[in-house]
Write a protein that holds these residues in place. Structure first.
Motif, PDB file in Angstrom:
ATOM      1  N   HIS A   1       2.154 -11.917  -8.269  1.00 51.26           N
ATOM      2  CA  HIS A   1       3.061 -10.944  -7.668  1.00 51.26           C
ATOM      3  C   HIS A   1       3.398  -9.780  -8.599  1.00 51.26           C
ATOM      4  N   ASP A   2       3.823 -10.080  -9.818  1.00 51.69           N
ATOM      5  CA  ASP A   2       4.307  -9.024 -10.709  1.00 51.69           C
ATOM      6  C   ASP A   2       3.230  -8.465 -11.627  1.00 51.69           C
ATOM      7  N   GLN A   3       1.981  -8.825 -11.396  1.00 52.59           N
ATOM      8  CA  GLN A   3       0.908  -8.307 -12.249  1.00 52.59           C
ATOM      9  C   GLN A   3       0.612  -6.847 -11.951  1.00 52.59           C
ATOM     10  N   ALA A   4       0.662  -6.466 -10.677  1.00 53.11           N
ATOM     11  CA  ALA A   4       0.287  -5.109 -10.293  1.00 53.11           C
ATOM     12  C   ALA A   4       1.372  -4.359  -9.534  1.00 53.11           C
TER      13      ALA A   4
ATOM     14  N   LEU B   1       5.813 -18.215 -12.220  1.00 52.11           N
ATOM     15  CA  LEU B   1       4.669 -17.828 -13.042  1.00 52.11           C
ATOM     16  C   LEU B   1       3.925 -19.050 -13.585  1.00 52.11           C
ATOM     17  N   ALA B   2       4.673 -20.100 -13.912  1.00 48.53           N
ATOM     18  CA  ALA B   2       4.041 -21.299 -14.461  1.00 48.53           C
ATOM     19  C   ALA B   2       3.112 -21.980 -13.465  1.00 48.53           C
ATOM     20  N   ALA B   3       3.314 -21.715 -12.168  1.00 49.30           N
ATOM     21  CA  ALA B   3       2.488 -22.361 -11.144  1.00 49.30           C
ATOM     22  C   ALA B   3       1.255 -21.549 -10.781  1.00 49.30           C
ATOM     23  N   VAL B   4       1.153 -20.323 -11.279  1.00 52.85           N
ATOM     24  CA  VAL B   4       0.067 -19.446 -10.854  1.00 52.85           C
ATOM     25  C   VAL B   4      -1.317 -19.943 -11.273  1.00 52.85           C
ATOM     26  N   PRO B   5      -1.561 -20.320 -12.536  1.00 57.30           N
ATOM     27  CA  PRO B   5      -2.930 -20.707 -12.916  1.00 57.30           C
ATOM     28  C   PRO B   5      -3.530 -21.791 -12.033  1.00 57.30           C
ATOM     29  N   ALA B   6      -2.754 -22.809 -11.707  1.00 58.30           N
ATOM     30  CA  ALA B   6      -3.274 -23.892 -10.864  1.00 58.30           C
ATOM     31  C   ALA B   6      -3.545 -23.423  -9.445  1.00 58.30           C
ATOM     32  N   ALA B   7      -2.854 -22.349  -9.025  1.00 60.28           N
ATOM     33  CA  ALA B   7      -3.036 -21.838  -7.664  1.00 60.28           C
ATOM     34  C   ALA B   7      -4.253 -20.935  -7.532  1.00 60.28           C
ATOM     35  N   ILE B   8      -4.842 -20.529  -8.654  1.00 62.04           N
ATOM     36  CA  ILE B   8      -6.045 -19.693  -8.613  1.00 62.04           C
ATOM     37  C   ILE B   8      -7.256 -20.616  -8.514  1.00 62.04           C
ATOM     38  N   THR B   9      -7.733 -20.826  -7.308  1.00 60.73           N
ATOM     39  CA  THR B   9      -8.862 -21.719  -7.066  1.00 60.73           C
ATOM     40  C   THR B   9     -10.036 -20.937  -6.494  1.00 60.73           C
ATOM     41  N   ALA B  10     -11.221 -21.513  -6.616  1.00 61.87           N
ATOM     42  CA  ALA B  10     -12.413 -20.855  -6.079  1.00 61.87           C
ATOM     43  C   ALA B  10     -12.311 -20.684  -4.569  1.00 61.87           C
TER      44      ALA B  10
ATOM     45  N   ALA C   1       0.836  -1.200   0.000  1.00 59.57           N
ATOM     46  CA  ALA C   1       0.000   0.000   0.000  1.00 59.57           C
ATOM     47  C   ALA C   1       0.868   1.245   0.000  1.00 59.57           C
ATOM     48  N   SER C   2       0.454   2.203  -0.822  1.00 61.61           N
ATOM     49  CA  SER C   2       1.012   3.545  -0.803  1.00 61.61           C
ATOM     50  C   SER C   2      -0.125   4.485  -0.420  1.00 61.61           C
ATOM     51  N   PRO C   3       0.147   5.765  -0.253  1.00 64.69           N
ATOM     52  CA  PRO C   3      -0.972   6.676   0.043  1.00 64.69           C
ATOM     53  C   PRO C   3      -2.016   6.712  -1.058  1.00 64.69           C
ATOM     54  N   GLU C   4      -1.637   6.326  -2.291  1.00 67.79           N
ATOM     55  CA  GLU C   4      -2.558   6.426  -3.418  1.00 67.79           C
ATOM     56  C   GLU C   4      -3.172   5.107  -3.870  1.00 67.79           C
ATOM     57  N   LEU C   5      -2.587   3.982  -3.487  1.00 61.12           N
ATOM     58  CA  LEU C   5      -3.017   2.706  -4.071  1.00 61.12           C
ATOM     59  C   LEU C   5      -2.741   1.564  -3.104  1.00 61.12           C
ATOM     60  N   ARG C   6      -3.682   0.613  -3.042  1.00 59.70           N
ATOM     61  CA  ARG C   6      -3.517  -0.604  -2.238  1.00 59.70           C
ATOM     62  C   ARG C   6      -3.679  -1.807  -3.156  1.00 59.70           C
ATOM     63  N   VAL C   7      -2.708  -2.716  -3.104  1.00 60.00           N
ATOM     64  CA  VAL C   7      -2.734  -3.894  -3.959  1.00 60.00           C
ATOM     65  C   VAL C   7      -2.559  -5.141  -3.109  1.00 60.00           C
ATOM     66  N   ALA C   8      -3.554  -6.031  -3.127  1.00 62.81           N
ATOM     67  CA  ALA C   8      -3.455  -7.325  -2.462  1.00 62.81           C
ATOM     68  C   ALA C   8      -3.170  -8.388  -3.516  1.00 62.81           C
ATOM     69  N   LEU C   9      -2.620  -9.519  -3.072  1.00 63.95           N
ATOM     70  CA  LEU C   9      -2.180 -10.563  -3.993  1.00 63.95           C
ATOM     71  C   LEU C   9      -2.911 -11.873  -3.732  1.00 63.95           C
ATOM     72  N   ALA C  10      -3.439 -12.456  -4.804  1.00 64.27           N
ATOM     73  CA  ALA C  10      -4.083 -13.768  -4.686  1.00 64.27           C
ATOM     74  C   ALA C  10      -3.048 -14.876  -4.535  1.00 64.27           C
ATOM     75  N   THR C  11      -1.889 -14.718  -5.167  1.00 64.23           N
ATOM     76  CA  THR C  11      -0.761 -15.630  -4.982  1.00 64.23           C
ATOM     77  C   THR C  11       0.475 -14.775  -4.741  1.00 64.23           C
ATOM     78  N   THR C  12       1.476 -15.335  -4.075  1.00 67.94           N
ATOM     79  CA  THR C  12       2.635 -14.513  -3.719  1.00 67.94           C
ATOM     80  C   THR C  12       3.891 -14.996  -4.433  1.00 67.94           C
ATOM     81  N   HIS C  13       4.752 -15.687  -3.722  1.00 71.27           N
ATOM     82  CA  HIS C  13       6.065 -16.032  -4.274  1.00 71.27           C
ATOM     83  C   HIS C  13       6.014 -17.395  -4.958  1.00 71.27           C
ATOM     84  N   LEU C  14       5.404 -17.380  -6.153  1.00 75.42           N
ATOM     85  CA  LEU C  14       5.287 -18.600  -6.951  1.00 75.42           C
ATOM     86  C   LEU C  14       5.917 -18.371  -8.323  1.00 75.42           C
TER      87      LEU C  14
END
Length: 333
Positions: free
Chosen positions: A267-270, A170-179, A155-168
């Motif tokens: 992680h590096d999307q936003a 990139l190839a492992a991200v799609p499988a980590a996005i679950t309902a 978070a900065s004074p202007e923007l807050r960004v939360a992460l659905a996945t963290t230190h993964l």
């Protein structure tokens, strides 16, 4: 009438061979109205102060409340190093020391000894080498220590960004996005925006995983199969969720005016957007913990370690945010 005690902020020095100890000294030199307790090796701090050319008075912490703090004073919870630091050259023998400082800070917050913890950066490679176990980072350590489900937010004074996945990878991200994972994450972000940041009805923009948020399935089906159903279900519960939005347009001013925080899928999307705008004012927070934890948004800067020239702005911003969140919590009772 008794003076109100200053918030007790535990501050860890992170990697002893990095810039963390010097940043901690610079923080103590500010007039911020906080009772800083350095959870670190006393000699490490003395040497860091000498490298910075900063006069500092180190005082053993006795746990007593403090109504005022003079700039240039720092209370210390001494955790001894295994080996004296060599700036710029992490020593795996000190990994256990770093882990002990984190455990002391977390346990102290959970017992009420500290009001919040502020962390300087650590060196994950040195931690893994020294401990002989997989160490993913502060966020994962505090989650396990407190048995909490957590979410990383920057978070900065202007923007807050939360992460659905963290230190993964990139190839492992799609499988980590679950309902289940997205549902849990969005509920935590919603609750913490309300409880910690004071938004009565938080508005959360959710990014798609794929370019153009999948473009109706032509660029991937994760949005259709996973993200959209989760958003619809949570909207039915009363959460104000936007998206899934294409990441390449979600941060334009017209979009940003409509939300209070963003949930990025990886992680590096936003984070490049956030750090390019406010690198020295961005704070790393761990949402979902039973205590307040803030941190710098940068690494150990081994090339600067020992020079006394590292910029303390991010650590100071982290301390300021910890104070703001502590004050809001105290007001809520």
């Amino acid at each position: 009438m008794n003076a109100v005690a200053l918030p007790r902020l535990a501050v860890t020095a992170g990697e002893p061979a990095g810039v963390g100890p010097e940043l901690l000294i610079r923080l103590a030199a500010t007039p911020l109205a906080a009772n800083f307790i350095a959870v670190a090796d006393r000699g490490l701090l003395e040497r860091a102060a000498a490298r910075c050319g900063t006069a500092i008075e180190l005082i053993d912490d006795d746990g007593a409340p403090l109504a005022a703090r003079a700039a240039g004073t720092l209370r210390v919870r001494h955790i001894p190093l295994a080996a004296e630091e060599q700036p710029g050259r992490p020593d795996p023998r000190n990994a256990a020391h770093v882990l002990t400082t984190l455990a002391e800070a977390a346990d102290g917050c959970m017992s009420g000894r500290y009001d919040a913890v502020v962390t300087a950066p650590l060196q994950k490679s040195s931690m893994n080498d020294g401990l002989g176990i997989r160490f993913s980072g502060h966020t994962e350590f505090f989650a396990e220590r407190s048995r909490s489900d957590v979410v990383m937010m920057l978070a900065s004074p202007e923007l807050r960004v939360a992460l659905a996945t963290t230190h993964l990878p990139l190839a492992a991200v799609p499988a980590a996005i679950t309902a289940d994972g997205l549902t849990r994450t969005l509920r935590i972000v919603h609750a913490e925006l309300r409880d910690k940041f004071g938004f009565a009805a938080p508005r959360i923009a959710v990014l798609g995983l794929n370019p153009h948020a999948g473009e109706s399935g032509h660029l991937g089906r994760e949005e259709i199969d996973t993200i959209v159903p989760v958003l619809e279900a949570l909207r039915a519960e009363g959460l104000h969720l936007l998206g899934p939005l294409p990441a390449d347009t979600a941060f334009v001013p017209a979009q940003r005016a409509g939300y209070d925080a963003v949930l990025a899928m990886y992680h590096d999307q936003a984070l490049p957007v956030l750090k390019s705008e406010a690198f020295d004012r961005t704070v790393n927070l761990t949402l979902g913990l039973p205590f307040i934890r803030t941190s710098v948004d940068h690494g150990t800067a081994l090339d600067l370690a020992g020079s006394g020239r590292a910029d303390p702005s991010s650590l100071i911003a982290a301390a300021r945010m910890a104070l703001e969140l502590s004050a809001r919590r105290a007001t809520r009772g």
